[in-house]
Design a protein around this motif. Structure first.
Motif, short mmCIF file in Angstrom:
data_model
loop_
_atom_site.label_atom_id
_atom_site.label_comp_id
_atom_site.label_asym_id
_atom_site.label_seq_id
_atom_site.Cartn_x
_atom_site.Cartn_y
_atom_site.Cartn_z
N LEU A 261 3.93 -5.47 -3.68
CA LEU A 261 5.19 -6.19 -3.84
C LEU A 261 5.98 -5.54 -4.97
O LEU A 261 5.42 -5.27 -6.04
CB LEU A 261 4.93 -7.66 -4.14
CG LEU A 261 4.30 -8.47 -3.00
CD1 LEU A 261 4.00 -9.88 -3.47
CD2 LEU A 261 5.23 -8.50 -1.78
N GLN A 263 7.96 -6.66 -7.13
CA GLN A 263 7.94 -7.39 -8.39
C GLN A 263 6.60 -7.26 -9.11
O GLN A 263 6.50 -7.56 -10.30
CB GLN A 263 8.27 -8.88 -8.18
CG GLN A 263 7.25 -9.64 -7.33
CD GLN A 263 7.65 -9.69 -5.87
OE1 GLN A 263 8.31 -8.78 -5.38
NE2 GLN A 263 7.29 -10.77 -5.19
N ASP A 264 5.57 -6.81 -8.39
CA ASP A 264 4.24 -6.65 -8.99
C ASP A 264 4.01 -5.26 -9.56
O ASP A 264 3.24 -5.10 -10.52
CB ASP A 264 3.15 -6.93 -7.95
CG ASP A 264 3.02 -8.40 -7.61
OD1 ASP A 264 3.53 -9.23 -8.40
OD2 ASP A 264 2.44 -8.72 -6.56
#
Length: 292
Positions: A261, A263-264
């Motif tokens: 992801l 955002q990760d």
């Protein structure tokens, strides 16, 4: 052509510029100094300089400036010289350039003995760049994100504070890792590093056996660990002993794709932010000539 980072070591590097330039000129170099207004301007000036086919483009700074210079010289026959003058000089050290004495590095440049080494192309988000050292994605890149947002404390202490802050909230990241467009590995990991050279982060030997001229990239995967175990293992990276831990896997490949992801996971290469996942890295055998 001498490419200078005036902000290296908080501006203290500029005090070394005059004696380094004097040494190069005394050795017979016809020297032009390039200082950009910002990284984009410095890169544009460096590319223009390389198009004029100088005897060498010499990066006078740390790994970040070397990364910028690599964008200009990769795939050309203009050799890259390095005079290490940054907080972290991992690329220079891996390539055998004197790191403790800028004048000794200047003498190395004057000898003009070069070797061919690999580079790696990285694509992350909208970015398409080249790196010479190590790409990191995971805990270490998240620490970089935090450190870059801080203005205090100065120097490496900022990274120590960022490390402690990230430890409080970090959770292992689910990665899908594709090796050489063939083998797929799905696992939760603390981090994944793609190494052309052995170290990053001012001496962390993340991939101690990586070689910059073997036509391969070392992919280092650290599986999910408890925070207590991670803190126990982490110091061993400075001697490269972490690779013997049960949670560490090292694979040698020509290409690797990391999916997670956005955002990760964000990618940093040679200590510079490239962009969020997915990330694709591919070796460029012999793409650089480096004076060593």
């Amino acid at each position: 052509m001498l490419l200078v980072n005036p902000a290296a070591r908080g501006g203290r590097t500029l005090r070394l510029l005059e004696p380094v330039a004097r040494r190069l000129r005394a050795g017979g170099a016809e020297l032009s100094v390039i200082v950009g207004d910002d990284p984009a301007d410095a890169l544009e000036r460096a590319c223009t300089a390389v198009s004029e086919r100088p005897d060498a483009l010499v990066a006078f700074g740390g790994d970040g400036l070397v990364h910028l210079a690599v964008q200009a010289v990769a795939g050309t026959d203009v050799p890259l010289g390095i005079i290490p003058a940054g907080t972290g000089n991992d690329i220079a050290g891996a390539l055998g350039v004197p790191c403790k004495d800028p004048l000794a590095a200047a003498r190395t440049v004057l000898r003009m003995r070069s070797r061919a080494v690999d580079a790696a192309r990285i694509r992350a988000g909208s970015a398409d760049e080249v790196f010479a050292g190590v790409m990191c994605c995971g805990f270490d890149s998240r620490v970089n994100e935090r450190a870059n947002r801080r203005t205090w404390p100065p120097g490496m202490a900022r990274y120590l504070v960022a490390t402690l802050e990230e430890l409080r909230s970090f959770r292992p990241i689910p990665f899908r890792i594709t090796l050489d467009d063939a083998e797929v590995v799905e696992r939760e990991a603390m981090l994944v590093a793609v190494a052309n050279t052995s170290s990053y982060g001012a001496g962390m030997r993340v991939s101690p056996d990586a070689r910059p001229d073997d036509g391969l990239l070392d992919v280092v995967m650290l599986d999910a660990l408890s925070k207590a175990e991670f803190l126990r293992v982490f110091p061993s990276v400075y001697r490269g002993r972490h690779v013997g831990h049960r949670a560490v896997t090292v694979r040698r490949v020509r290409s690797v794709r990391l999916e997670a992801l956005p955002q990760d996971a964000v990618a940093y290469a040679d200590g510079e932010r490239v962009g969020p996942a997915p990330v694709h890295c591919e070796v460029m055998p012999g793409a650089l000539r480096v004076i060593v």
